[in-house]
Motif scaffolding. Sequence first.
Motif, PDB file in Angstrom:
ATOM      1  N   LYS A   1      -2.993  15.642  -4.755  1.00  0.00           N
ATOM      2  CA  LYS A   1      -2.049  14.537  -4.936  1.00  0.00           C
ATOM      3  C   LYS A   1      -2.698  13.284  -5.507  1.00  0.00           C
ATOM      4  N   SER A   2      -4.004  13.310  -5.687  1.00  0.00           N
ATOM      5  CA  SER A   2      -4.701  12.108  -6.146  1.00  0.00           C
ATOM      6  C   SER A   2      -4.252  11.671  -7.530  1.00  0.00           C
ATOM      7  N   THR A   3      -3.773  12.611  -8.334  1.00  0.00           N
ATOM      8  CA  THR A   3      -3.434  12.291  -9.727  1.00  0.00           C
ATOM      9  C   THR A   3      -1.965  11.940  -9.927  1.00  0.00           C
ATOM     10  N   GLN A   4      -1.184  11.849  -8.842  1.00  0.00           N
ATOM     11  CA  GLN A   4       0.265  11.630  -9.006  1.00  0.00           C
ATOM     12  C   GLN A   4       0.610  10.410  -9.862  1.00  0.00           C
ATOM     13  N   PRO A   5       0.019   9.237  -9.643  1.00  0.00           N
ATOM     14  CA  PRO A   5       0.398   8.084 -10.474  1.00  0.00           C
ATOM     15  C   PRO A   5      -0.046   8.220 -11.927  1.00  0.00           C
ATOM     16  N   PHE A   6      -0.960   9.165 -12.188  1.00  0.00           N
ATOM     17  CA  PHE A   6      -1.552   9.280 -13.518  1.00  0.00           C
ATOM     18  C   PHE A   6      -0.791  10.253 -14.412  1.00  0.00           C
ATOM     19  N   GLN A   7       0.380  10.711 -13.919  1.00  0.00           N
ATOM     20  CA  GLN A   7       1.240  11.545 -14.747  1.00  0.00           C
ATOM     21  C   GLN A   7       1.995  10.699 -15.773  1.00  0.00           C
ATOM     22  N   SER A   8       2.003   9.395 -15.557  1.00  0.00           N
ATOM     23  CA  SER A   8       2.644   8.462 -16.492  1.00  0.00           C
ATOM     24  C   SER A   8       1.770   7.211 -16.571  1.00  0.00           C
ATOM     25  N   ASP A   9       2.258   6.191 -17.241  1.00  0.00           N
ATOM     26  CA  ASP A   9       1.484   4.959 -17.383  1.00  0.00           C
ATOM     27  C   ASP A   9       1.609   4.035 -16.177  1.00  0.00           C
ATOM     28  N   CYS A  10       2.315   4.464 -15.143  1.00  0.00           N
ATOM     29  CA  CYS A  10       2.522   3.565 -14.002  1.00  0.00           C
ATOM     30  C   CYS A  10       1.200   3.209 -13.327  1.00  0.00           C
ATOM     31  N   TRP A  11       0.180   4.051 -13.478  1.00  0.00           N
ATOM     32  CA  TRP A  11      -1.110   3.769 -12.847  1.00  0.00           C
ATOM     33  C   TRP A  11      -1.724   2.471 -13.346  1.00  0.00           C
TER      34      TRP A  11
ATOM     35  N   CYS B   1       0.849  -1.198   0.000  1.00  0.00           N
ATOM     36  CA  CYS B   1       0.000   0.000   0.000  1.00  0.00           C
ATOM     37  C   CYS B   1       0.880   1.242   0.000  1.00  0.00           C
ATOM     38  N   ILE B   2       0.603   2.179  -0.900  1.00  0.00           N
ATOM     39  CA  ILE B   2       1.346   3.441  -0.957  1.00  0.00           C
ATOM     40  C   ILE B   2       0.354   4.596  -0.871  1.00  0.00           C
ATOM     41  N   ASP B   3       0.818   5.729  -0.337  1.00  0.00           N
ATOM     42  CA  ASP B   3      -0.068   6.897  -0.284  1.00  0.00           C
ATOM     43  C   ASP B   3       0.491   8.038  -1.124  1.00  0.00           C
ATOM     44  N   GLY B   4      -0.328   9.061  -1.326  1.00  0.00           N
ATOM     45  CA  GLY B   4       0.035  10.182  -2.188  1.00  0.00           C
ATOM     46  C   GLY B   4       1.049  11.126  -1.602  1.00  0.00           C
ATOM     47  N   ASN B   5       1.493  10.889  -0.336  1.00  0.00           N
ATOM     48  CA  ASN B   5       2.505  11.755   0.261  1.00  0.00           C
ATOM     49  C   ASN B   5       3.903  11.507  -0.297  1.00  0.00           C
ATOM     50  N   ILE B   6       4.129  10.323  -0.856  1.00  0.00           N
ATOM     51  CA  ILE B   6       5.484   9.997  -1.299  1.00  0.00           C
ATOM     52  C   ILE B   6       5.731  10.593  -2.689  1.00  0.00           C
ATOM     53  N   PRO B   7       6.988  10.861  -3.028  1.00  0.00           N
ATOM     54  CA  PRO B   7       7.304  11.492  -4.320  1.00  0.00           C
ATOM     55  C   PRO B   7       6.856  10.644  -5.513  1.00  0.00           C
ATOM     56  N   VAL B   8       6.621  11.330  -6.627  1.00  0.00           N
ATOM     57  CA  VAL B   8       6.145  10.650  -7.842  1.00  0.00           C
ATOM     58  C   VAL B   8       7.135   9.589  -8.305  1.00  0.00           C
ATOM     59  N   ASP B   9       8.450   9.896  -8.252  1.00  0.00           N
ATOM     60  CA  ASP B   9       9.423   8.909  -8.731  1.00  0.00           C
ATOM     61  C   ASP B   9       9.443   7.665  -7.844  1.00  0.00           C
ATOM     62  N   THR B  10       9.109   7.823  -6.562  1.00  0.00           N
ATOM     63  CA  THR B  10       9.019   6.660  -5.681  1.00  0.00           C
ATOM     64  C   THR B  10       7.781   5.845  -6.003  1.00  0.00           C
TER      65      THR B  10
ATOM     66  N   LYS C   1      -7.959  14.577 -19.893  1.00  0.00           N
ATOM     67  CA  LYS C   1      -7.418  15.901 -20.232  1.00  0.00           C
ATOM     68  C   LYS C   1      -8.536  16.927 -20.376  1.00  0.00           C
ATOM     69  N   LYS C   2      -9.456  16.898 -19.424  1.00  0.00           N
ATOM     70  CA  LYS C   2     -10.537  17.875 -19.467  1.00  0.00           C
ATOM     71  C   LYS C   2     -10.871  18.315 -18.047  1.00  0.00           C
ATOM     72  N   ASN C   3     -11.724  19.283 -17.931  1.00  0.00           N
ATOM     73  CA  ASN C   3     -12.081  19.840 -16.630  1.00  0.00           C
ATOM     74  C   ASN C   3     -13.535  19.492 -16.322  1.00  0.00           C
ATOM     75  N   ASN C   4     -13.747  18.374 -15.663  1.00  0.00           N
ATOM     76  CA  ASN C   4     -15.082  17.939 -15.267  1.00  0.00           C
ATOM     77  C   ASN C   4     -15.375  18.483 -13.872  1.00  0.00           C
ATOM     78  N   ASN C   5     -16.319  19.371 -13.766  1.00  0.00           N
ATOM     79  CA  ASN C   5     -16.596  20.034 -12.494  1.00  0.00           C
ATOM     80  C   ASN C   5     -17.734  19.368 -11.721  1.00  0.00           C
TER      81      ASN C   5
ATOM     82  N   MET D   1     -11.178  14.164 -10.179  1.00  0.00           N
ATOM     83  CA  MET D   1      -9.891  14.751 -10.571  1.00  0.00           C
ATOM     84  C   MET D   1      -9.066  13.763 -11.391  1.00  0.00           C
ATOM     85  N   ILE D   2      -9.077  12.488 -10.981  1.00  0.00           N
ATOM     86  CA  ILE D   2      -8.346  11.463 -11.731  1.00  0.00           C
ATOM     87  C   ILE D   2      -8.919  11.327 -13.136  1.00  0.00           C
ATOM     88  N   SER D   3     -10.227  11.347 -13.226  1.00  0.00           N
ATOM     89  CA  SER D   3     -10.874  11.270 -14.536  1.00  0.00           C
ATOM     90  C   SER D   3     -10.491  12.458 -15.402  1.00  0.00           C
TER      91      SER D   3
END
Length: 705
Positions: free
Chosen positions: A522-532, A489-498, A554-558, A547-549
């Motif tokens: 921080k919810s979208t951190q893994p989604f900056q690349s394909d690692c998600w 289990c990992i949380d969004g506090n850790i750096p993206v490269d980790t 690549k859109k702004n769903n409010n 936010m992840i969606s």
Amino acid sequence: MMHLTVNRPLTTLLKHMYMYARQKHSTSSIPNDLIQVQANVASVLRQGGPVVALESTIITHGMPYPDNLRTAQEVESIIEQNDATPATIALMNGKLHIGLTQSDLQYLAKSTSPVKASRRDLAWVLSKGLTGGTTVSGTMIGAHRAGIHVFVTGGIGGVHREGQTSMDVSADLTELGRTPVAVISAGVKSILDIPRTLEYLETEGVTVATFGPSRDFPAFFLPSSGYQAPINVTSAREAAELIDYSLSLELGSGLLIGVPIPSSVATQGQQIEDAIQSALQQASVEGIHGKDVTPFILQRVNEITGGESLKANIALIQNNARVGSKIAQELSYIRREGSKRRSVTKTTEPTAKYGQPVVIGGSNVDLVSSIRSQSIQYGDGTNLGSVHITLGGVGRNIADCLSRLGTSPMFLSAIGRDSQGDTLLGLSSHMNTSAVSIIDDHSTATYSCVLDSDGAMVLGVGDMDVHIKITPAYVSEYEKYLSSAPLVCIDGNIPVDTIEYVCKYCAQHNTPVWYEPTCIVKSTQPFQSDCWKTISYISPNFKELCMISNCLHKKNNNAYQDHNNLTVHKQVEICIELCELLLQHMYCVVVTLGQYGVLVCRNAQPEEPFLIASSTPQERTASKMSAVHYPACNADHITSVSGAGDCLTGAMIARILQQSTPDDCIKSGLLAALCSTQTVMTVPASVSTIDELLASTICQPNRVL
């Protein structure tokens, strides 16, 4: 001859049975004319609750007034804050008192000529009606007679230097060899012969262990004496299990658990050590010997160090109290649950075939401000309310919850070498924190939040810079744990490269990864690349899922901006639509909906067990997607919701690892979240009782897909 041969063993057996019966009777009965157990202590003992014994020579001989009284009160307070009951033991008015009132403590602290009472002195002091402070050995006897298994002190006595010729050996050591009480201390004072003390304890059959990440045996003011203990326990749970087995075997001997002095005051250790050597020389010149040496040394060292040794002494005793309280709490639960608890912690299938789970994430000290009024004053106004200090960090909370539910994880995090870090480790003693990285040039993460009268967060401020030290290089030191874990289990506090490193490494070893977002940003951190795409589980709330969606599309769903105005059916409908994209690659999305409960969407049928490393790999196709909505457990009141999501995740993971049914996994998570909302503590001790609530919980899940 035939007659004698047959009956001699029988006679011997009967004799042993008689002696054993006498011993069992003498240790379990309480002679009211000699022993007085304080009413509160007696009540907790009858219920099998956690009680911590405390010696009284620290009051009568260890410190001057009023430091002695203040320290005694603070130590008792720390034990109470950690959900245990203190029982200071002393001799007064012809009785051995187990537990003292505040007036008793004051009387003892001001006594002018109290006796320092060891085993040999107990009968004499009682017969004369004198006042006596019990030493380690005297306290162990009182604790054992009352049925208390855990005793906290500063440091024990030992073999004195040149003891091989003087035969000056503390009665503490022989008492440890014949009285089954666990003594939690900062080891042995450096004024003693530590290697000979350890040898003597071995001869007496005493189990000696260190508490924490190292086997280095502590030397009171120094975290390491230069000698190693035979064994090491890394958490309060592990220590309690050791004590439980020792008591269950009826070995008749005690245990010594050495807790190193907190790092915040350990840096003064060498200065204090130099002062000790100077005081030893002075004691030798002045002809001071025997039991008078220790009080003389402590007083002289305090004078030489300008009071710093006293501060360090108090700090280590307080730290021991925190650790001892957690051990007593875990031991109480283990002995009440018996073999049932052992089977959970030791023979659960995932941990038997695989290693322990791993949690990687943040550790914080939280300052929680709760406003009483319905209206909030901004600007110059002052809001009346309450302010509490508690522990936080999403990763730490999840690891805490897992530990309380019998699945102790390897926890990777980073804290500063400061008082906040000491506090965090001290209050997390029931967890395995041996792998937590302590950083010199960073402060422990702190988080401050303001809650409204409904327990909802109004504002949060975090100082989290130390979390950048949770680097791939640091985590890579524990690759063997990652590769063998049933789940990471990992949380969004850790750096993206980790995050990317962990996801990639775990994918190579078929280890499922659970990602817990910490906030919208921080919810979208893994989604900056394909690692998600290598993540198996994710547990966002409604806003984080939106936010992840947005990030993926690549859109702004409010849609999330006014989600509070949406009905539960509309929220569930939106969530299912947003989860479909994630489940093209992920296995499970757990969406927390606050007062509306939780929605579980996954690539499996609702009745199928959740995926862990030991499970048969499951196909992840959209055609198998199911969605089940579980309503929240009803709450009479809500104090804070800040730890509810973390407790839900922690309890779900614990039950998933124990291969419980999907319904029980999710209901356990909801019950743990409910426990969290009832207190300012993010992870209260009450989460360990959710098994008792599970059977009576009425929760009708609704399959919506």
